[in-house]
Write a protein that holds these residues in place. Structure first.
Motif, PDB file in Angstrom:
ATOM      1  N   ARG A  26       0.601  -1.394   0.282  1.00  8.81           N
ATOM      2  CA  ARG A  26       0.161   0.074   0.254  1.00  8.81           C
ATOM      3  C   ARG A  26       0.754   0.939   0.182  1.00  8.81           C
ATOM      4  NH1 ARG A  26      -3.153   1.451   5.291  1.00  8.81           N
ATOM      5  NH2 ARG A  26      -1.430   2.534   6.195  1.00  8.81           N
ATOM      6  N   SER A  27       0.593   2.236  -0.341  1.00  8.15           N
ATOM      7  CA  SER A  27       0.823   3.668  -0.715  1.00  8.15           C
ATOM      8  C   SER A  27       1.094   4.191   0.241  1.00  8.15           C
ATOM      9  CB  SER A  27       0.503   4.600  -1.598  1.00  8.15           C
ATOM     10  OG  SER A  27       1.256   5.562  -1.621  1.00  8.15           O
ATOM     11  N   PHE A  28       2.109   4.284   0.705  1.00  6.03           N
ATOM     12  CA  PHE A  28       2.095   5.430   2.727  1.00  6.03           C
ATOM     13  C   PHE A  28       2.631   6.658   2.862  1.00  6.03           C
ATOM     14  CE2 PHE A  28       6.244   3.526   4.467  1.00  6.03           C
ATOM     15  CZ  PHE A  28       6.859   4.414   2.917  1.00  6.03           C
ATOM     16  N   THR A  29       1.844   7.685   1.173  1.00  5.66           N
ATOM     17  CA  THR A  29       2.608   8.790   1.008  1.00  5.66           C
ATOM     18  C   THR A  29       1.149   9.637   1.912  1.00  5.66           C
ATOM     19  OG1 THR A  29       2.313   8.287  -1.422  1.00  5.66           O
ATOM     20  CG2 THR A  29       2.092  10.301  -0.603  1.00  5.66           C
ATOM     21  N   SER A  30       0.567   9.241   1.844  1.00  7.88           N
ATOM     22  CA  SER A  30      -0.621   9.695   2.683  1.00  7.88           C
ATOM     23  C   SER A  30      -0.265  10.087   4.537  1.00  7.88           C
ATOM     24  CB  SER A  30      -1.750   9.886   2.501  1.00  7.88           C
ATOM     25  OG  SER A  30      -2.388   9.597   1.548  1.00  7.88           O
ATOM     26  N   TYR A  31       0.380   8.658   5.143  1.00  5.04           N
ATOM     27  CA  TYR A  31       0.752   8.500   6.474  1.00  5.04           C
ATOM     28  C   TYR A  31       2.415   8.433   6.655  1.00  5.04           C
ATOM     29  CZ  TYR A  31      -3.305   5.784   4.773  1.00  5.04           C
ATOM     30  OH  TYR A  31      -4.215   4.442   5.055  1.00  5.04           O
ATOM     31  N   ALA A  32       1.622   8.841   8.093  1.00  7.77           N
ATOM     32  CA  ALA A  32       3.193   9.387   8.816  1.00  7.77           C
ATOM     33  C   ALA A  32       3.991   7.890   8.620  1.00  7.77           C
ATOM     34  CB  ALA A  32       2.559  10.212  10.139  1.00  7.77           C
ATOM     35  N   VAL A  33       5.292   8.302   8.971  1.00 13.71           N
ATOM     36  CA  VAL A  33       6.755   7.654   9.172  1.00 13.71           C
ATOM     37  C   VAL A  33       7.429   7.391  10.493  1.00 13.71           C
ATOM     38  CG1 VAL A  33       8.327   6.079   8.175  1.00 13.71           C
ATOM     39  CG2 VAL A  33       6.587   6.697   7.268  1.00 13.71           C
ATOM     40  N   GLY A  34       8.088   7.372  11.269  1.00  9.91           N
ATOM     41  CA  GLY A  34       8.142   7.017  12.715  1.00  9.91           C
ATOM     42  C   GLY A  34       9.668   6.039  12.489  1.00  9.91           C
ATOM     43  N   CYS A  95      11.563   1.194  11.348  1.00  8.90           N
ATOM     44  CA  CYS A  95      10.792   1.647  11.226  1.00  8.90           C
ATOM     45  C   CYS A  95       9.327   1.197  11.656  1.00  8.90           C
ATOM     46  CB  CYS A  95      10.923   2.159   9.494  1.00  8.90           C
ATOM     47  SG  CYS A  95      10.600   0.850   8.828  1.00  8.90           S
ATOM     48  N   ALA A  96       7.697   2.602  11.302  1.00  7.05           N
ATOM     49  CA  ALA A  96       6.499   2.512  11.488  1.00  7.05           C
ATOM     50  C   ALA A  96       6.031   3.241  11.118  1.00  7.05           C
ATOM     51  CB  ALA A  96       6.370   2.465  12.704  1.00  7.05           C
ATOM     52  N   THR A  97       4.878   2.707  10.458  1.00  8.24           N
ATOM     53  CA  THR A  97       4.163   3.559   9.695  1.00  8.24           C
ATOM     54  C   THR A  97       2.411   3.788  10.781  1.00  8.24           C
ATOM     55  OG1 THR A  97       2.330   4.620   7.701  1.00  8.24           O
ATOM     56  CG2 THR A  97       2.596   1.995   8.470  1.00  8.24           C
ATOM     57  N   GLY A  98       1.803   5.281  10.480  1.00 12.46           N
ATOM     58  CA  GLY A  98       0.187   5.299  11.794  1.00 12.46           C
ATOM     59  C   GLY A  98       0.380   6.295  10.348  1.00 12.46           C
ATOM     60  N   THR A  99      -1.347   6.942  10.975  1.00 12.08           N
ATOM     61  CA  THR A  99      -1.485   8.054  10.691  1.00 12.08           C
ATOM     62  C   THR A  99      -1.569   9.858  11.502  1.00 12.08           C
ATOM     63  OG1 THR A  99      -3.377   7.622  12.361  1.00 12.08           O
ATOM     64  CG2 THR A  99      -4.044   6.719  10.273  1.00 12.08           C
ATOM     65  N   ILE A 100      -0.820   9.720  12.859  1.00 16.25           N
ATOM     66  CA  ILE A 100      -0.186  11.081  12.834  1.00 16.25           C
ATOM     67  C   ILE A 100       1.014  10.723  13.546  1.00 16.25           C
ATOM     68  CG2 ILE A 100      -2.577  11.418  13.715  1.00 16.25           C
ATOM     69  CD1 ILE A 100      -1.682  10.697  16.344  1.00 16.25           C
TER      70      ILE A 100
END
Length: 121
Positions: A26-34, A95-100
Motif C-alpha cells: 500500500r502507498s504510505f504517502t498520506s501516512y506518517a512514518v516514524g 520504522c513504523a507507519t501510522g496516521t499521525i
C-alpha cells in the motif's frame, strides 16, 4: 502494508549510516512514518517522525542536529540519514507507519522488522 527496514551495519564512532524503510502492499504517502530504536535491556524509544504529504518532522533530542529524516513518496520509501554516530546510538532501529506523526509507538499500526546499528568506540 509491509515495511522493510535496511541499511544498518557496523560503523565507528563519528561515522554515518543511511537507513531505508520501504513500504509495499500500500502507498504510505498520506501516512506518517516514524523511526524508533531499542537497545538491549532498554525500552523502545522514539527517534524521529515525518508526517505524510506535508513532510513535517519531529526529532528526539538525541537525534537533533545529527539525524535527518526524508521521504521519497514516488519510491514509497523513507530514509534516515545518521551522522556523527555515537556508541550510545547502538540499537535495533525500527520504522513504523501510522496516521499521525507522534513520538508515541501506540499511534503506529505497522512496523518493520528492524535493522541493527552498531557503533564502535
Amino acid at each position: 502494508v509491509q515495511l522493510q527496514a535496511s541499511g544498518g551495519g557496523l560503523v565507528q564512532a563519528g561515522g554515518s549510516l543511511k537507513l531505508s524503510c520501504a513500504a509495499s502492499g500500500r502507498s504510505f504517502t498520506s501516512y506518517a512514518v516514524g523511526w524508533f530504536r531499542q537497545a538491549p535491556g532498554k525500552e523502545r524509544e522514539f527517534v524521529v517522525t515525518i508526517s505524510g504529504r506535508d513532510g513535517i518532522t519531529g526529532y528526539a533530542d538525541s537525534a537533533k542536529g545529527r539525524f535527518t529524516i526524508s521521504r521519497d513518496n514516488a519510491k514509497n520509501t523513507v530514509y534516515l540519514q545518521m551522522n556523527s554516530l555515537k556508541p550510545e546510538d547502538t540499537a535495533v532501529y525500527y520504522c513504523a507507519t501510522g496516521t499521525i506523526p507522534s513520538p508515541r509507538p501506540i499511534y503506529y499500526n505497522y512496523w518493520g522488522q528492524g535493522t541493527q546499528v552498531t557503533v564502535s568506540s
